[in-house]
Scaffold this active site. Structure first.
Site, PDB file in Angstrom:
ATOM      1  N   ASP A   1      18.199  -3.109  -0.471  1.00 42.99           N
ATOM      2  CA  ASP A   1      19.302  -4.056  -0.540  1.00 42.99           C
ATOM      3  C   ASP A   1      19.121  -4.905  -1.788  1.00 42.99           C
ATOM      4  O   ASP A   1      18.028  -4.946  -2.366  1.00 42.99           O
ATOM      5  CB  ASP A   1      19.337  -4.935   0.708  1.00 42.99           C
ATOM      6  CG  ASP A   1      20.733  -5.504   0.995  1.00 42.99           C
ATOM      7  OD1 ASP A   1      21.642  -5.268   0.179  1.00 42.99           O
ATOM      8  OD2 ASP A   1      20.903  -6.179   2.027  1.00 42.99           O
ATOM      9  N   GLU A   2      20.174  -5.599  -2.169  1.00 45.47           N
ATOM     10  CA  GLU A   2      20.096  -6.377  -3.400  1.00 45.47           C
ATOM     11  C   GLU A   2      19.345  -7.689  -3.210  1.00 45.47           C
ATOM     12  O   GLU A   2      18.561  -8.094  -4.057  1.00 45.47           O
ATOM     13  CB  GLU A   2      21.509  -6.658  -3.938  1.00 45.47           C
ATOM     14  CG  GLU A   2      22.393  -7.414  -2.963  1.00 45.47           C
ATOM     15  CD  GLU A   2      23.777  -7.685  -3.518  1.00 45.47           C
ATOM     16  OE1 GLU A   2      24.087  -7.171  -4.600  1.00 45.47           O
ATOM     17  OE2 GLU A   2      24.540  -8.417  -2.853  1.00 45.47           O
ATOM     18  N   VAL A   3      19.580  -8.372  -2.079  1.00 47.00           N
ATOM     19  CA  VAL A   3      18.996  -9.696  -1.908  1.00 47.00           C
ATOM     20  C   VAL A   3      18.622  -9.929  -0.453  1.00 47.00           C
ATOM     21  O   VAL A   3      19.324  -9.507   0.463  1.00 47.00           O
ATOM     22  CB  VAL A   3      19.965 -10.795  -2.412  1.00 47.00           C
ATOM     23  CG1 VAL A   3      21.263 -10.796  -1.621  1.00 47.00           C
ATOM     24  CG2 VAL A   3      19.305 -12.168  -2.384  1.00 47.00           C
TER      25      VAL A   3
ATOM     26  N   ASP B   1      18.437 -12.841   1.823  1.00 48.26           N
ATOM     27  CA  ASP B   1      18.867 -14.228   1.935  1.00 48.26           C
ATOM     28  C   ASP B   1      18.362 -14.816   3.249  1.00 48.26           C
ATOM     29  O   ASP B   1      17.290 -15.408   3.313  1.00 48.26           O
ATOM     30  CB  ASP B   1      20.389 -14.290   1.827  1.00 48.26           C
ATOM     31  CG  ASP B   1      20.923 -15.715   1.760  1.00 48.26           C
ATOM     32  OD1 ASP B   1      20.117 -16.653   1.717  1.00 48.26           O
ATOM     33  OD2 ASP B   1      22.151 -15.893   1.760  1.00 48.26           O
ATOM     34  N   THR B   2      19.079 -14.589   4.333  1.00 44.99           N
ATOM     35  CA  THR B   2      18.642 -15.084   5.642  1.00 44.99           C
ATOM     36  C   THR B   2      17.772 -14.075   6.382  1.00 44.99           C
ATOM     37  O   THR B   2      17.156 -14.406   7.384  1.00 44.99           O
ATOM     38  CB  THR B   2      19.850 -15.398   6.529  1.00 44.99           C
ATOM     39  OG1 THR B   2      20.553 -14.178   6.819  1.00 44.99           O
ATOM     40  CG2 THR B   2      20.791 -16.384   5.846  1.00 44.99           C
ATOM     41  N   ARG B   3      17.760 -12.831   5.934  1.00 41.87           N
ATOM     42  CA  ARG B   3      17.038 -11.706   6.518  1.00 41.87           C
ATOM     43  C   ARG B   3      17.722 -11.152   7.776  1.00 41.87           C
ATOM     44  O   ARG B   3      17.215 -10.239   8.422  1.00 41.87           O
ATOM     45  CB  ARG B   3      15.583 -12.053   6.798  1.00 41.87           C
ATOM     46  CG  ARG B   3      14.669 -10.816   6.911  1.00 41.87           C
ATOM     47  CD  ARG B   3      13.205 -11.159   6.773  1.00 41.87           C
ATOM     48  NE  ARG B   3      12.879 -11.457   5.383  1.00 41.87           N
ATOM     49  CZ  ARG B   3      11.691 -11.883   4.965  1.00 41.87           C
ATOM     50  NH1 ARG B   3      10.724 -12.069   5.845  1.00 41.87           N
ATOM     51  NH2 ARG B   3      11.468 -12.126   3.700  1.00 41.87           N
TER      52      ARG B   3
ATOM     53  N   THR C   1      20.493  -9.360   7.964  1.00 38.65           N
ATOM     54  CA  THR C   1      20.947  -7.988   7.740  1.00 38.65           C
ATOM     55  C   THR C   1      19.781  -7.015   7.785  1.00 38.65           C
ATOM     56  O   THR C   1      19.871  -5.950   8.398  1.00 38.65           O
ATOM     57  CB  THR C   1      21.685  -7.884   6.395  1.00 38.65           C
ATOM     58  OG1 THR C   1      22.793  -8.790   6.394  1.00 38.65           O
ATOM     59  CG2 THR C   1      22.201  -6.470   6.172  1.00 38.65           C
TER      60      THR C   1
ATOM     61  N   TYR D   1      25.688 -10.987  -9.288  1.00 40.44           N
ATOM     62  CA  TYR D   1      25.295  -9.670  -9.778  1.00 40.44           C
ATOM     63  C   TYR D   1      26.390  -9.075 -10.654  1.00 40.44           C
ATOM     64  O   TYR D   1      27.583  -9.351 -10.440  1.00 40.44           O
ATOM     65  CB  TYR D   1      24.969  -8.751  -8.606  1.00 40.44           C
ATOM     66  CG  TYR D   1      23.701  -9.139  -7.900  1.00 40.44           C
ATOM     67  CD1 TYR D   1      22.457  -8.829  -8.445  1.00 40.44           C
ATOM     68  CD2 TYR D   1      23.731  -9.860  -6.700  1.00 40.44           C
ATOM     69  CE1 TYR D   1      21.281  -9.212  -7.811  1.00 40.44           C
ATOM     70  CE2 TYR D   1      22.558 -10.243  -6.068  1.00 40.44           C
ATOM     71  CZ  TYR D   1      21.336  -9.919  -6.631  1.00 40.44           C
ATOM     72  OH  TYR D   1      20.171 -10.302  -6.008  1.00 40.44           O
TER      73      TYR D   1
ATOM     74  N   GLU E   1      29.583  -7.417  -9.325  1.00 35.37           N
ATOM     75  CA  GLU E   1      30.576  -8.284  -8.706  1.00 35.37           C
ATOM     76  C   GLU E   1      31.514  -8.914  -9.736  1.00 35.37           C
ATOM     77  O   GLU E   1      32.498  -9.549  -9.367  1.00 35.37           O
ATOM     78  CB  GLU E   1      29.885  -9.400  -7.922  1.00 35.37           C
ATOM     79  CG  GLU E   1      28.965  -8.912  -6.820  1.00 35.37           C
ATOM     80  CD  GLU E   1      28.092 -10.009  -6.243  1.00 35.37           C
ATOM     81  OE1 GLU E   1      27.631  -9.841  -5.105  1.00 35.37           O
ATOM     82  OE2 GLU E   1      27.862 -11.026  -6.939  1.00 35.37           O
TER      83      GLU E   1
END
Length: 238
Positions: free
Chosen positions: A134-136, A138-140, A142, A208, A211
């Site tokens: 994945d790209e990032v 964040d909150t984890r 996903t 990114y 986007e």
């Protein structure tokens, strides 16, 4: 709430991060299957494609940046050493995107599955060394959802095997993200799942290049952020 602070990433930034990470992943985990996490946009598809290129050869370069936007559900690439195909699979998960049938309360709180591996996903993954990309982080949320659901698919398939064959067929998972935001996480990963982050960053809004509606303007801002020292100060040791 005010506008979040942004940090712009270029294609070259991403490529170099993945190239450096691929060396470690190839040596330590040796994946033979990739799962790119996508949503309404490219997300993990572009990083997964670049990762495969760099695992095939540390000197490999991406043949076409735009390929990430049209990547099929399965893309087979030849490993230059073993000559075996390295497949890239795609799953669609949405956390922040408004989708038909979702409520305002779900956006940002509930992971919505928009695409999966198919009815025999567990069988597809049996015995493989799977790198989830994945790209990032964040909150984890996903990543937690992806690992939990994929492991559940595998376990259902393993349960149908003779007991003596189960351990050999158990799938090994690892995770790679281009960027990990240094912030409290709302999801967790199992202790036995290796985790690789290309770079750790402050909790900024990461823009990114895939986007961008105007790539020249995007790159201009990225150059300004580098010249001012903003980029360097936001990136922490991985």
């Amino acid at each position: 709430m005010g506008e979040p602070e942004h940090l712009h990433m270029t294609y070259n930034d991403i490529h170099k991060i993945i190239e450096n990470s691929a060396k470690t992943i190839a040596a330590e985990f040796k994946p033979d299957l990739f799962i790119a996490i996508g949503g309404g946009q490219v997300f993990g598809f572009f990083p997964a494609r670049v990762m495969v290129s760099n695992l095939v050869s540390v000197h490999a370069t991406l043949y076409r940046y735009a390929s990430s936007c049209t990547i099929p559900k399965r893309t087979f690439l030849k490993d230059s050493t073993t000559k075996r195909n390295i497949p890239i699979y795609a799953i669609g998960l949405s956390l922040y995107e408004e989708l038909p049938g979702t409520t305002a309360e779900q956006v940002g709180n509930q992971v919505i599955r928009t695409q999966w591996l198919g009815p025999e996903s567990g069988n597809t993954l049996l015995g493989r060394r799977v790198l989830i990309v994945d790209e990032v982080d964040d909150t984890r949320k996903t990543l937690h959802y992806a690992i939990s659901e994929l492991q559940a698919d595998v376990e259902r398939e393993i349960a149908s095997l003779p007991e003596g064959e189960r351990e050999a067929k158990r799938t090994k998972f690892a995770v790679f993200v281009v960027h990990n935001k240094l912030k409290p996480k709302l999801g967790a990963l199992p202790d036995n799942v290796p985790y690789y982050a290309g770079e750790n960053t402050e909790d900024l809004w990461l823009d990114y290049p895939w986007e961008a509606s105007n790539i020249d303007e995007h790159d201009r801002i990225a150059d300004e952020e580098k010249a001012s020292g903003k980029y360097k100060s936001a990136i922490k040791d991985a």
